[in-house]
Design a protein around this motif. Structure first.
Motif, short mmCIF file in Angstrom:
data_model
loop_
_atom_site.label_atom_id
_atom_site.label_comp_id
_atom_site.label_asym_id
_atom_site.label_seq_id
_atom_site.Cartn_x
_atom_site.Cartn_y
_atom_site.Cartn_z
N VAL A 20 0.83 -1.21 0.00
CA VAL A 20 0.00 0.00 0.00
C VAL A 20 0.87 1.26 0.00
CG1 VAL A 20 -1.82 1.25 1.23
CG2 VAL A 20 -1.85 -1.25 1.16
N THR A 21 2.02 1.20 0.68
CA THR A 21 2.90 2.36 0.73
C THR A 21 3.36 2.78 -0.65
OG1 THR A 21 3.69 1.87 2.97
CG2 THR A 21 5.13 3.20 1.57
N GLN A 22 3.80 1.83 -1.47
CA GLN A 22 4.34 2.17 -2.78
C GLN A 22 3.25 2.70 -3.72
OE1 GLN A 22 7.45 2.38 -2.90
NE2 GLN A 22 7.76 1.25 -0.99
N GLY A 72 0.56 4.23 -2.72
CA GLY A 72 0.27 5.57 -2.20
C GLY A 72 1.31 6.59 -2.62
N PHE A 73 2.59 6.19 -2.64
CA PHE A 73 3.66 7.09 -3.07
C PHE A 73 3.46 7.52 -4.52
CE2 PHE A 73 7.09 6.42 0.24
CZ PHE A 73 7.35 7.77 0.39
N LEU A 74 3.16 6.59 -5.39
CA LEU A 74 2.98 6.91 -6.81
C LEU A 74 1.78 7.83 -7.02
CD1 LEU A 74 3.75 3.38 -8.27
CD2 LEU A 74 5.11 5.44 -8.64
N LEU A 75 0.70 7.60 -6.27
CA LEU A 75 -0.46 8.48 -6.38
C LEU A 75 -0.16 9.86 -5.82
CD1 LEU A 75 -3.35 6.01 -5.42
CD2 LEU A 75 -2.76 6.86 -7.70
N ARG A 76 0.58 9.92 -4.72
CA ARG A 76 0.92 11.23 -4.14
C ARG A 76 1.83 12.02 -5.07
NH1 ARG A 76 2.16 8.45 0.61
NH2 ARG A 76 4.13 9.51 0.93
N HIS A 77 2.67 11.32 -5.82
CA HIS A 77 3.50 12.03 -6.79
C HIS A 77 2.63 12.73 -7.83
CE1 HIS A 77 5.60 12.17 -10.73
NE2 HIS A 77 6.52 12.76 -9.99
N TRP A 124 -5.42 13.25 -6.28
CA TRP A 124 -4.52 12.10 -6.22
C TRP A 124 -3.66 12.14 -4.97
CZ3 TRP A 124 -6.16 8.33 -8.80
CH2 TRP A 124 -6.73 8.49 -10.05
N TRP A 125 -3.26 13.33 -4.53
CA TRP A 125 -2.50 13.42 -3.28
C TRP A 125 -3.34 12.92 -2.11
CZ3 TRP A 125 2.38 14.43 -1.54
CH2 TRP A 125 2.51 14.63 -0.17
N VAL A 179 -4.45 8.92 2.03
CA VAL A 179 -5.34 8.01 2.76
C VAL A 179 -4.76 6.60 2.73
CG1 VAL A 179 -7.62 6.92 2.71
CG2 VAL A 179 -7.42 9.38 2.40
N LEU A 180 -4.25 6.18 1.58
CA LEU A 180 -3.59 4.88 1.50
C LEU A 180 -2.36 4.84 2.41
CD1 LEU A 180 -3.75 4.08 -2.32
CD2 LEU A 180 -5.13 3.09 -0.49
N ALA A 181 -1.62 5.94 2.46
CA ALA A 181 -0.43 5.99 3.31
C ALA A 181 -0.80 5.84 4.79
CB ALA A 181 0.33 7.30 3.08
N ILE A 182 -1.92 6.43 5.19
CA ILE A 182 -2.36 6.29 6.58
C ILE A 182 -2.67 4.82 6.89
CG2 ILE A 182 -4.21 6.85 8.21
CD1 ILE A 182 -4.37 9.60 6.87
N GLY A 183 -3.37 4.16 5.97
CA GLY A 183 -3.65 2.74 6.15
C GLY A 183 -2.38 1.91 6.20
N ALA A 184 -1.43 2.25 5.32
CA ALA A 184 -0.15 1.54 5.31
C ALA A 184 0.61 1.75 6.61
CB ALA A 184 0.69 2.01 4.12
#
Length: 351
Positions: free
Chosen positions: A16-18, A20-25, A51-52, A57-62
């Motif tokens: 989920v972290t990765q 989330g990183f690509l979406l935040r970019h 997208w950020w 949100v994905l990063a929080i779950g991760a």
């Protein structure tokens, strides 16, 4: 069973972290420029991007999965599994975000898989609350060193004019500051059986918060100005390369019960770190097309320059033609004078 659940949570966190990183970019590059002197305005500008927000949100779950993994398994083992997230980054970036991986990136994938398999086979790490015991002296020295290095990298970016270089440095700084947060959170997991007041009074809570905020802005800015996959990769590399030794030095994670097992685990950790270094910079396939598209544009630019230079060339040609016409007229007049001079005696004789 506790160790298995902890590693499962770590693997889910890596996935989920990765993503989330690509979406935040995607969101970061569309957001206003991050300015640490205006943190609230910068944060609002980031979260206004769809997208950020989805990526965060994905990063929080991760991160929730990460905290759960830290509470159940040894930190060095959790971070080794998280290092496998670079495999996820490589696959997801190629399949869904338009990046093309080279052979060395896939070699990194195989090295990561091998390293994680060796860690699983030799997994004699502590689990549960026992894995949260730490040395206060080692904790203070380790956290202070990582914080100083991260802040130094951030300050060194102030005079840099190369945005790509600055993005990479900020990514490394963010990874180190994330480790500061992770180490503090790991220490806090040892207080789960205490009261909320004890947790709130713990200095590690505020170290985790401050480190997390600093890493947030450093990571956001690195994603804005740096190349996506290299920045994400170096952030993960810096975080894992610093967190794995933190588990051993600060929390006393065992390396093994005899020399052979210690050697295998050392090789496994090195394989994971080496694999992380091999997956830094896939090339966006779209950029190749853009590069190809730029060539005709460059040709058109050359054509425009040729057209601009053409009038001058035509003017020179016109000057040469005018000079030739003047020369022809002068030559004609000279011939006429010569004929008149020759005709004059002949008229005289005929008279």
């Amino acid at each position: 069973m506790t160790l298995f659940i902890g590693l499962l949570l770590a693997g889910l966190s890596a996935l989920v972290t990765q993503v989330g990183f690509l979406l935040r970019h995607r969101g970061a590059v569309a957001a206003p420029e991050v300015d640490v002197r205006q943190p609230l305005r910068s944060a609002v500008g980031l979260f206004r991007q769809k997208w950020w927000t989805i990526g965060y949100v994905l990063a929080i779950g991760a991160y929730a999965c990460h905290v759960g993994a830290l509470a159940l398994a040894a930190m060095s083992l959790v971070q080794a599994v998280l290092a496998g997230g670079l495999v996820v980054l490589a696959v997801v970036a190629e399949r869904f975000f338009g990046f093309e991986l080279e052979r060395r990136q896939w070699v990194g994938v195989l090295l990561t898989a091998t390293g994680l398999a060796l860690l699983a086979i030799t997994g004699d790490a502590r689990s549960g609350q026992d894995s949260a015991d730490y040395s206060v002296g080692a904790m203070l020295l380790f956290e202070a060193a990582l914080t100083a290095l991260g802040v130094t990298l951030i300050l060194s970016c102030r005079g840099s004019r190369r945005e790509e270089h600055t993005g990479i440095l900020l990514g490394v700084a963010a990874g180190l500051l994330f480790t500061v947060t992770h180490v503090a959170v790991k220490a806090l997991t040892g207080k789960i059986d205490t009261t909320v007041a004890d947790v709130l009074l713990s200095p590690y809570l505020y170290v985790a918060v401050i480190g997390g905020v600093a890493a947030f802005f450093a990571s956001a800015r690195s994603l804005q100005i740096g190349p996506a996959v290299p920045v994400i990769a170096v952030t993960a590399i810096a975080g894992n390369a610093s967190a794995i030794p933190a588990g051993i030095v600060v929390f006393g994670d065992p390396m093994g019960s005899h020399a052979f097992e210690i050697g295998v685990r050392v090789v496994a950790f090195l394989l994971v770190v080496a694999a992380a270094a091999l997956i830094p910079a896939p090339v966006r396939a779209v950029e190749l097309g853009d590069g190809a598209a730029e060539e005709p544009e460059a040709d058109r630019g050359d054509d425009r320059r040729d057209h601009r230079e053409a009038p001058a060339e035509h003017a020179d040609e016109g000057e040469h033609e005018a000079h030739d016409r003047d020369g022809a007229r002068r030559s004609s007049r000279e011939h006429e004078l010569v004929r008149a001079a020759l005709a004059a005696p002949a008229r005289g004789r005929s008279a």
